[in-house]
Write an enzyme that holds these catalytic residues in place. Structure first.
Site, PDB file in Angstrom:
ATOM      1  N   MET A  55       0.756  -1.035   0.188  1.00 16.89           N
ATOM      2  CA  MET A  55       0.404   0.372  -0.056  1.00 16.89           C
ATOM      3  C   MET A  55       0.694   1.113   0.392  1.00 16.89           C
ATOM      4  O   MET A  55       0.358   2.482   0.534  1.00 16.89           O
ATOM      5  CB  MET A  55      -0.914  -0.097   1.401  1.00 16.89           C
ATOM      6  CG  MET A  55      -1.668  -1.266   1.341  1.00 16.89           C
ATOM      7  SD  MET A  55      -3.612  -1.027   1.904  1.00 16.89           S
ATOM      8  CE  MET A  55      -2.512  -0.535   3.421  1.00 16.89           C
ATOM      9  N   GLY A  56       2.240   1.221  -0.610  1.00 13.69           N
ATOM     10  CA  GLY A  56       3.412   2.450  -0.249  1.00 13.69           C
ATOM     11  C   GLY A  56       3.452   2.788   1.038  1.00 13.69           C
ATOM     12  O   GLY A  56       3.658   2.155   1.988  1.00 13.69           O
ATOM     13  N   HIS A  67       9.280  -3.605   3.616  1.00 12.54           N
ATOM     14  CA  HIS A  67       8.953  -4.050   1.726  1.00 12.54           C
ATOM     15  C   HIS A  67      10.410  -4.142   1.229  1.00 12.54           C
ATOM     16  O   HIS A  67       9.806  -4.963  -0.025  1.00 12.54           O
ATOM     17  CB  HIS A  67       7.910  -2.672   1.577  1.00 12.54           C
ATOM     18  CG  HIS A  67       6.478  -1.845   2.215  1.00 12.54           C
ATOM     19  ND1 HIS A  67       6.516  -0.756   2.603  1.00 12.54           N
ATOM     20  CD2 HIS A  67       5.669  -2.489   2.001  1.00 12.54           C
ATOM     21  CE1 HIS A  67       5.323  -1.034   3.281  1.00 12.54           C
ATOM     22  NE2 HIS A  67       5.518  -1.899   2.536  1.00 12.54           N
ATOM     23  N   SER A  75       4.731   1.353   7.716  1.00 10.71           N
ATOM     24  CA  SER A  75       4.085   2.490   7.050  1.00 10.71           C
ATOM     25  C   SER A  75       3.297   3.240   8.806  1.00 10.71           C
ATOM     26  O   SER A  75       3.220   4.933   8.714  1.00 10.71           O
ATOM     27  CB  SER A  75       2.687   2.301   6.286  1.00 10.71           C
ATOM     28  OG  SER A  75       3.586   1.563   5.042  1.00 10.71           O
ATOM     29  N   ARG A  76       2.166   3.002   9.312  1.00 11.50           N
ATOM     30  CA  ARG A  76       1.774   4.006  10.810  1.00 11.50           C
ATOM     31  C   ARG A  76       2.752   4.294  11.658  1.00 11.50           C
ATOM     32  O   ARG A  76       1.791   5.491  12.339  1.00 11.50           O
ATOM     33  CB  ARG A  76       0.624   3.141  10.833  1.00 11.50           C
ATOM     34  CG  ARG A  76      -0.486   2.574   9.909  1.00 11.50           C
ATOM     35  CD  ARG A  76      -1.595   2.138  10.536  1.00 11.50           C
ATOM     36  NE  ARG A  76      -2.813   1.863   9.587  1.00 11.50           N
ATOM     37  CZ  ARG A  76      -3.548   0.516   8.773  1.00 11.50           C
ATOM     38  NH1 ARG A  76      -2.848  -0.689   9.296  1.00 11.50           N
ATOM     39  NH2 ARG A  76      -4.443   1.094   8.295  1.00 11.50           N
ATOM     40  N   GLN A  86     -10.196  -2.530   2.165  1.00 14.00           N
ATOM     41  CA  GLN A  86      -9.610  -3.244   4.003  1.00 14.00           C
ATOM     42  C   GLN A  86      -9.642  -2.256   4.720  1.00 14.00           C
ATOM     43  O   GLN A  86      -9.434  -3.274   6.325  1.00 14.00           O
ATOM     44  CB  GLN A  86      -8.380  -4.159   3.455  1.00 14.00           C
ATOM     45  CG  GLN A  86      -7.007  -2.982   3.206  1.00 14.00           C
ATOM     46  CD  GLN A  86      -5.918  -3.396   2.303  1.00 14.00           C
ATOM     47  OE1 GLN A  86      -5.536  -4.546   1.585  1.00 14.00           O
ATOM     48  NE2 GLN A  86      -5.491  -3.471   3.213  1.00 14.00           N
ATOM     49  N   GLY A 100       4.863 -10.155   4.200  1.00 19.75           N
ATOM     50  CA  GLY A 100       5.555 -10.150   5.299  1.00 19.75           C
ATOM     51  C   GLY A 100       5.205 -10.901   6.513  1.00 19.75           C
ATOM     52  O   GLY A 100       3.869 -10.699   6.704  1.00 19.75           O
ATOM     53  N   VAL A 117      10.890  -7.062  10.322  1.00 18.09           N
ATOM     54  CA  VAL A 117      12.212  -5.939  10.171  1.00 18.09           C
ATOM     55  C   VAL A 117      11.936  -5.269  11.132  1.00 18.09           C
ATOM     56  O   VAL A 117      10.878  -4.675  10.794  1.00 18.09           O
ATOM     57  CB  VAL A 117      12.586  -5.969   8.370  1.00 18.09           C
ATOM     58  CG1 VAL A 117      12.883  -3.929   8.379  1.00 18.09           C
ATOM     59  CG2 VAL A 117      12.776  -6.117   7.544  1.00 18.09           C
ATOM     60  N   HIS A 132       8.804   1.334   3.014  1.00 19.96           N
ATOM     61  CA  HIS A 132       9.960   1.781   4.097  1.00 19.96           C
ATOM     62  C   HIS A 132      10.848   0.113   4.098  1.00 19.96           C
ATOM     63  O   HIS A 132      10.298  -0.820   3.524  1.00 19.96           O
ATOM     64  CB  HIS A 132       9.402   1.189   5.650  1.00 19.96           C
ATOM     65  CG  HIS A 132       8.397   0.298   5.994  1.00 19.96           C
ATOM     66  ND1 HIS A 132       8.596  -1.182   6.289  1.00 19.96           N
ATOM     67  CD2 HIS A 132       7.217   0.182   6.411  1.00 19.96           C
ATOM     68  CE1 HIS A 132       7.373  -1.774   6.123  1.00 19.96           C
ATOM     69  NE2 HIS A 132       6.345  -1.108   6.652  1.00 19.96           N
TER      70      HIS A 132
HETATM   71  O1  PAF Z   1       0.048  -5.588   3.699  1.00 18.60           O
HETATM   72  C1  PAF Z   1      -0.787  -4.559   2.619  1.00 18.60           C
HETATM   73  O2  PAF Z   1       0.092  -3.467   2.223  1.00 18.60           O
HETATM   74  C2  PAF Z   1      -2.154  -4.994   2.381  1.00 18.60           C
HETATM   75  O3  PAF Z   1      -3.086  -5.775   3.488  1.00 18.60           O
HETATM   76  C3  PAF Z   1      -2.251  -5.571   0.709  1.00 18.60           C
HETATM   77  C4  PAF Z   1      -1.363  -7.440   1.028  1.00 18.60           C
HETATM   78  C5  PAF Z   1      -0.523  -4.908   0.025  1.00 18.60           C
HETATM   79  C6  PAF Z   1      -3.260  -5.121   0.407  1.00 18.60           C
HETATM   80  O4  PAF Z   1      -3.638  -4.467   0.103  1.00 18.60           O
END
Ligand code: PAF
Length: 278
Positions: A21-22, A28, A177-178, A52, A138, A167, A25
């Site tokens: 979801m961008g 990812h 990210s949060r 989600q 992850g 990580v 870090h």
């Molecule tokens: O883990 C995430 O970042 C999200 O849940 C995913 C797997 C990209 C689905 O939107």
């Protein structure tokens, strides 16, 4: 993306896929590096998936930095960065969603009952679009990984699901990210999540097997830190996610805690002492 994947596969290439979801870090990037090793072509996606997030969750506020993400992905060896907008993937009239019977009811599913339907739906769509041989997720989102493995088997996707280790920052905070939402004092409180897991493993190392004792220990550590509000702390079977009372074989300890307004998760596998007595 579909056409590109089809052409690449027709030319005999294998594809590794890292959906995100961008706001990338190191967590990812470690998944991307794994993907780089596994296949000829590395595809990553960035899509903040509205399905989600429940109403009132942080969909709108979710951190976004597409330019920085693109640069990081490129540096990490991503060949194709697939980004899309809400209406591309959920056009008007969209109405098909994936459910699963058991795993989503545990852990995070208790307070986020629609979350995993949204995750499975987008991941299945992305699997169809990117047509990968491997997909990497992850282990911080342990339940998500378990649910996706099961969905992949149940729906006959010909994709190998690969898990990447959690990580952590140098002080132990699991990367997310949060984490960006945390004030300096909240960040200090957030450190107690990992500390509680470490203390519990020490107890297990010294022979403790009762889940209730482990949960209470972790709960006391976290609750003592300012601005924490425990959503759940669970000790469960790593495959079924069903609660365990006694740890007689490796068990998952997973927790979700709100620190201020930010919901953080972490987990570890607890390994019980080997019983050499007989
Ligand atoms: O883990 C995430 O970042 C999200 O849940 C995913 C797997 C990209 C689905 O939107």
């Amino acid at each position: 993306m579909r056409q590109t994947a089809e052409n690449l596969r027709a030319q005999g290439n294998t594809i590794a896929f890292v959906p995100t979801m961008g706001y990338l870090h190191e967590g990812h990037l470690s998944l991307m590096r794994k993907g780089r090793e596994l296949a000829d072509i590395l595809v990553a996606s960035i899509f903040v998936n509205p399905a989600q997030f429940a109403p009132g969750e942080d969909y709108e506020a979710y951190p976004r930095d597409p330019e920085r993400d693109a640069a990081l992905a490129e540096q990490t060896g991503v060949d194709i960065l697939f980004t899309s907008q809400k209406n591309d993937l959920y056009p008007e009239g969209y109405e098909t969603y994936i459910t699963q019977t058991h795993l989503p009811g545990h852990l995070c599913g208790q307070s986020r009952p629609t979350h995993f339907t949204g995750v499975m739906t987008i991941v299945a769509k992305l699997f169809h679009i990117a047509d990968p041989n491997y997909a990497i997720f992850g282990q911080k989102d342990y339940q998500q990984l378990a649910i996706i493995r099961k969905m992949t088997r149940d729906l006959d996707f010909n994709i190998e699901i690969v898990g990447g280790p959690i990580v952590r920052e140098s002080d132990g905070l699991a990367m997310s990210s949060r984490n960006k939402y945390l004030s300096p004092s909240q960040r200090q409180s957030a450190l107690q999540l990992y500390r509680s897991l470490q203390e519990v493993q020490k107890l297990v190392d010294s022979g403790e097997t009762k889940a209730a004792v482990l949960i209470e220990t972790a709960g006391n550590i976290i609750a003592a830190a300012p601005e924490t509000d425990i959503d759940y702390i669970a000790v469960c079977d790593p495959d079924t996610l069903a609660d365990k009372k006694i740890i007689d074989r490796p068990a998952l300890m997973a927790l979700a805690v709100r620190v201020g307004q930010t919901r953080l998760i972490d987990n570890t596998i607890l390994y019980p002492q080997v019983d050499n007595a007989g």
